[in-house]
Scaffold this motif. Sequence first.
Motif, PDB file in Angstrom:
ATOM      1  N   GLU A 108       0.827  -1.217   0.000  1.00 58.58           N
ATOM      2  CA  GLU A 108       0.000   0.000   0.000  1.00 58.58           C
ATOM      3  C   GLU A 108       0.857   1.260   0.000  1.00 58.58           C
ATOM      4  OE1 GLU A 108      -0.239  -2.449   2.233  1.00 58.58           O
ATOM      5  OE2 GLU A 108      -2.332  -3.121   2.420  1.00 58.58           O
ATOM      6  N   PHE A 109       1.854   1.325   0.892  1.00 55.62           N
ATOM      7  CA  PHE A 109       2.750   2.482   0.926  1.00 55.62           C
ATOM      8  C   PHE A 109       3.551   2.593  -0.364  1.00 55.62           C
ATOM      9  CE2 PHE A 109       2.806   2.515   5.805  1.00 55.62           C
ATOM     10  CZ  PHE A 109       1.951   3.596   5.851  1.00 55.62           C
ATOM     11  N   ARG A 110       3.983   1.440  -0.873  1.00 54.79           N
ATOM     12  CA  ARG A 110       4.747   1.436  -2.121  1.00 54.79           C
ATOM     13  C   ARG A 110       3.919   2.038  -3.262  1.00 54.79           C
ATOM     14  NH1 ARG A 110       5.737  -3.797  -2.410  1.00 54.79           N
ATOM     15  NH2 ARG A 110       4.074  -4.243  -3.894  1.00 54.79           N
ATOM     16  N   THR A 111       2.667   1.641  -3.329  1.00 51.13           N
ATOM     17  CA  THR A 111       1.775   2.174  -4.356  1.00 51.13           C
ATOM     18  C   THR A 111       1.574   3.670  -4.169  1.00 51.13           C
ATOM     19  OG1 THR A 111       0.609   0.063  -4.573  1.00 51.13           O
ATOM     20  CG2 THR A 111      -0.552   2.035  -5.333  1.00 51.13           C
ATOM     21  N   GLY A 112       1.431   4.104  -2.900  1.00 51.55           N
ATOM     22  CA  GLY A 112       1.261   5.530  -2.627  1.00 51.55           C
ATOM     23  C   GLY A 112       2.450   6.341  -3.094  1.00 51.55           C
ATOM     24  N   LEU A 113       3.667   5.808  -2.889  1.00 49.66           N
ATOM     25  CA  LEU A 113       4.865   6.514  -3.351  1.00 49.66           C
ATOM     26  C   LEU A 113       4.896   6.596  -4.868  1.00 49.66           C
ATOM     27  CD1 LEU A 113       7.801   5.258  -1.074  1.00 49.66           C
ATOM     28  CD2 LEU A 113       6.646   7.461  -1.039  1.00 49.66           C
ATOM     29  N   ILE A 114       4.535   5.519  -5.542  1.00 46.75           N
ATOM     30  CA  ILE A 114       4.532   5.529  -7.007  1.00 46.75           C
ATOM     31  C   ILE A 114       3.515   6.532  -7.528  1.00 46.75           C
ATOM     32  CG2 ILE A 114       4.003   4.139  -9.054  1.00 46.75           C
ATOM     33  CD1 ILE A 114       5.189   1.725  -7.522  1.00 46.75           C
ATOM     34  N   MET A 115       2.379   6.642  -6.850  1.00 49.81           N
ATOM     35  CA  MET A 115       1.365   7.634  -7.241  1.00 49.81           C
ATOM     36  C   MET A 115       1.918   9.048  -7.136  1.00 49.81           C
ATOM     37  SD  MET A 115      -1.313   5.884  -8.064  1.00 49.81           S
ATOM     38  CE  MET A 115      -2.656   7.048  -8.018  1.00 49.81           C
ATOM     39  N   ILE A 116       2.756   9.281  -6.141  1.00 53.15           N
ATOM     40  CA  ILE A 116       3.417  10.584  -5.986  1.00 53.15           C
ATOM     41  C   ILE A 116       4.435  10.805  -7.101  1.00 53.15           C
ATOM     42  CG2 ILE A 116       4.966  11.946  -4.527  1.00 53.15           C
ATOM     43  CD1 ILE A 116       3.690  10.498  -2.108  1.00 53.15           C
ATOM     44  N   GLY A 117       5.211   9.770  -7.408  1.00 51.76           N
ATOM     45  CA  GLY A 117       6.279   9.889  -8.382  1.00 51.76           C
ATOM     46  C   GLY A 117       5.818  10.212  -9.792  1.00 51.76           C
ATOM     47  N   ILE A 118       4.588   9.828 -10.134  1.00 49.74           N
ATOM     48  CA  ILE A 118       4.085  10.088 -11.486  1.00 49.74           C
ATOM     49  C   ILE A 118       3.288  11.393 -11.552  1.00 49.74           C
ATOM     50  CG2 ILE A 118       4.024   7.630 -12.072  1.00 49.74           C
ATOM     51  CD1 ILE A 118       1.022   7.664 -11.626  1.00 49.74           C
ATOM     52  N   ALA A 119       3.330  12.175 -10.466  1.00 48.84           N
ATOM     53  CA  ALA A 119       2.588  13.446 -10.423  1.00 48.84           C
ATOM     54  C   ALA A 119       3.538  14.604 -10.123  1.00 48.84           C
ATOM     55  CB  ALA A 119       1.483  13.384  -9.361  1.00 48.84           C
ATOM     56  N   PRO A 120       4.188  15.178 -11.128  1.00 49.73           N
ATOM     57  CA  PRO A 120       5.065  16.339 -10.876  1.00 49.73           C
ATOM     58  C   PRO A 120       4.266  17.537 -10.399  1.00 49.73           C
ATOM     59  CG  PRO A 120       4.761  16.010 -13.219  1.00 49.73           C
ATOM     60  CD  PRO A 120       4.164  14.814 -12.543  1.00 49.73           C
ATOM     61  N   CYS A 121       4.922  18.395  -9.649  1.00 55.66           N
ATOM     62  CA  CYS A 121       4.239  19.515  -9.006  1.00 55.66           C
ATOM     63  C   CYS A 121       3.798  20.568 -10.010  1.00 55.66           C
ATOM     64  CB  CYS A 121       5.158  20.155  -7.976  1.00 55.66           C
ATOM     65  SG  CYS A 121       4.305  21.315  -6.890  1.00 55.66           S
ATOM     66  N   ILE A 122       2.574  21.065  -9.830  1.00 51.92           N
ATOM     67  CA  ILE A 122       2.080  22.166 -10.664  1.00 51.92           C
ATOM     68  C   ILE A 122       1.593  23.331  -9.792  1.00 51.92           C
ATOM     69  CG2 ILE A 122       1.415  20.637 -12.548  1.00 51.92           C
ATOM     70  CD1 ILE A 122      -1.510  20.922 -11.578  1.00 51.92           C
ATOM     71  N   LEU A 142       7.041  25.753 -17.686  1.00 50.38           N
ATOM     72  CA  LEU A 142       7.251  24.351 -17.334  1.00 50.38           C
ATOM     73  C   LEU A 142       6.062  23.786 -16.565  1.00 50.38           C
ATOM     74  CD1 LEU A 142      11.023  24.295 -16.261  1.00 50.38           C
ATOM     75  CD2 LEU A 142      10.017  23.677 -18.467  1.00 50.38           C
ATOM     76  N   VAL A 143       5.513  24.574 -15.660  1.00 49.00           N
ATOM     77  CA  VAL A 143       4.350  24.125 -14.893  1.00 49.00           C
ATOM     78  C   VAL A 143       3.142  23.931 -15.813  1.00 49.00           C
ATOM     79  CG1 VAL A 143       2.639  24.894 -13.209  1.00 49.00           C
ATOM     80  CG2 VAL A 143       5.058  25.002 -12.646  1.00 49.00           C
ATOM     81  N   ALA A 144       2.959  24.850 -16.759  1.00 46.69           N
ATOM     82  CA  ALA A 144       1.843  24.722 -17.701  1.00 46.69           C
ATOM     83  C   ALA A 144       1.996  23.466 -18.557  1.00 46.69           C
ATOM     84  CB  ALA A 144       1.768  25.960 -18.585  1.00 46.69           C
ATOM     85  N   ILE A 145       3.199  23.209 -19.058  1.00 47.73           N
ATOM     86  CA  ILE A 145       3.442  22.009 -19.861  1.00 47.73           C
ATOM     87  C   ILE A 145       3.215  20.750 -19.035  1.00 47.73           C
ATOM     88  CG2 ILE A 145       5.227  20.671 -21.049  1.00 47.73           C
ATOM     89  CD1 ILE A 145       6.438  23.347 -21.949  1.00 47.73           C
ATOM     90  N   ASN A 146       3.724  20.741 -17.804  1.00 46.09           N
ATOM     91  CA  ASN A 146       3.545  19.574 -16.943  1.00 46.09           C
ATOM     92  C   ASN A 146       2.082  19.324 -16.605  1.00 46.09           C
ATOM     93  OD1 ASN A 146       6.258  18.938 -16.837  1.00 46.09           O
ATOM     94  ND2 ASN A 146       6.641  20.133 -15.003  1.00 46.09           N
ATOM     95  N   SER A 147       1.311  20.393 -16.477  1.00 45.85           N
ATOM     96  CA  SER A 147      -0.110  20.211 -16.169  1.00 45.85           C
ATOM     97  C   SER A 147      -0.837  19.537 -17.325  1.00 45.85           C
ATOM     98  CB  SER A 147      -0.760  21.566 -15.855  1.00 45.85           C
ATOM     99  OG  SER A 147      -0.821  22.386 -17.010  1.00 45.85           O
ATOM    100  N   ILE A 148      -0.483  19.915 -18.551  1.00 47.66           N
ATOM    101  CA  ILE A 148      -1.110  19.298 -19.727  1.00 47.66           C
ATOM    102  C   ILE A 148      -0.706  17.830 -19.843  1.00 47.66           C
ATOM    103  CG2 ILE A 148      -1.221  19.340 -22.253  1.00 47.66           C
ATOM    104  CD1 ILE A 148      -0.763  22.392 -22.055  1.00 47.66           C
ATOM    105  N   VAL A 149       0.596  17.572 -19.683  1.00 43.99           N
ATOM    106  CA  VAL A 149       1.079  16.189 -19.764  1.00 43.99           C
ATOM    107  C   VAL A 149       0.459  15.353 -18.647  1.00 43.99           C
ATOM    108  CG1 VAL A 149       3.120  14.713 -19.673  1.00 43.99           C
ATOM    109  CG2 VAL A 149       3.229  16.910 -20.849  1.00 43.99           C
ATOM    110  N   GLN A 150       0.277  15.966 -17.472  1.00 50.57           N
ATOM    111  CA  GLN A 150      -0.287  15.257 -16.330  1.00 50.57           C
ATOM    112  C   GLN A 150      -1.701  14.762 -16.625  1.00 50.57           C
ATOM    113  OE1 GLN A 150      -0.919  16.965 -11.998  1.00 50.57           O
ATOM    114  NE2 GLN A 150       1.223  16.514 -12.374  1.00 50.57           N
ATOM    115  N   VAL A 151      -2.500  15.607 -17.229  1.00 48.63           N
ATOM    116  CA  VAL A 151      -3.866  15.211 -17.569  1.00 48.63           C
ATOM    117  C   VAL A 151      -3.856  14.048 -18.554  1.00 48.63           C
ATOM    118  CG1 VAL A 151      -5.993  15.960 -18.700  1.00 48.63           C
ATOM    119  CG2 VAL A 151      -4.837  17.490 -17.102  1.00 48.63           C
ATOM    120  N   LEU A 152      -2.950  14.104 -19.524  1.00 44.73           N
ATOM    121  CA  LEU A 152      -2.915  13.111 -20.591  1.00 44.73           C
ATOM    122  C   LEU A 152      -2.213  11.815 -20.193  1.00 44.73           C
ATOM    123  CD1 LEU A 152      -2.019  15.474 -23.581  1.00 44.73           C
ATOM    124  CD2 LEU A 152      -4.283  14.615 -22.944  1.00 44.73           C
TER     125      LEU A 152
END
Length: 344
Positions: A108-122, A142-152
């Motif tokens: 469970e904790f491992r999954t939580g960390l991976i969920m964090i790792g695939i979500a860069p800060c915006i 950079l934040v705007a680009i990351n937000s678009i990539v994050q959604v996709l």
Amino acid sequence: MHLEKLSWLDRLLPVWILLAMAFGLVVGRLVPGMQVLLGGAELGNMSLPIALGLMMMMYPVLAKVRYGELGYVARDRSLLTTSLLLVWGLGPFLMFCLAWLFLPDQAEFRTGLIMIGIAPCIAMVLIWIDLAKGDREVAALLVAINSIVQVLAYALLGNFYLKILPNFLGLDAQSINFSFSEIAKAVLIFLGIPLVAGFFTRRIGVAFKGIKWYEQRFIPRIAPWALYGLLFTIVIMFSLQGQAIISNPFQVAQVALPLFIYFVVMWGIAFFVGKNSGFSYEKTSALAFTAAGNNFELAIAVSISVWGVSSKQALAGVIGPLIEVPVLVALVYLCLLLRPNFKK
């Protein structure tokens, strides 16, 4: 020494943050009904007080951005390519490796960390870059680009790092369904609203009062609200999860170590790559903090929607800011100390 040029509010930021953390933990622990009251103010699975704090924190920073210069920044293909490779290539893979290395028997904790790792800060990353005197225009782009990539890409990366890659490596895997609307809503709230507000504030202010008034009088008046918003957000976060953090210190420590390593390594690699690529200090610092920060709000919201509010996956997301905030504040000061090493 560039630290001497900081205001007293900025210079004592670690003190204010530690006090905000402590106050939030005390409130969450001692005030009856506080968690229920704050937790009940939600839109979907997102805390409205946290969303308010983040928007209050981001608006002054985004109001400082010179949006007319974004086109020039966007032409720096080397910077954009480096950022994308670090944020979306190295970051998720590093967190995957750390999660399995430190939490092999804690799914469970491992999954939580991976969920964090695939979500860069915006969101919060903008204030770290601003405090480090980094390039605001680069940060905004950079934040705007990351937000678009994050959604996709968030759902695709989640499926890859939780199912496809573990299967390939012979590790435990799991299937998971993500809500596209949940991700898009988080991006809209945490970035879209303050971005639009900051853009139109600048356009209207400069048009009616001039650039000199806007940058020399208006911006200094609203600038402190970024830190007020940061401290308010920290108090709310720790008030909501104070019980979970205080009652499970060993679990907090288990998750804290890989997070600490992740933040330091990502920041260090990005800073090294930026400096050795010939980027200016302002661009290098923006690159480093963008690479190191994570969108805990999104990771928490998705974890709650998939596994529940009391899940260890959600708790891992909550522990994230507990480690990220003091580490990245320390890196802000380290960044300022390294600033004289760059050529003017």
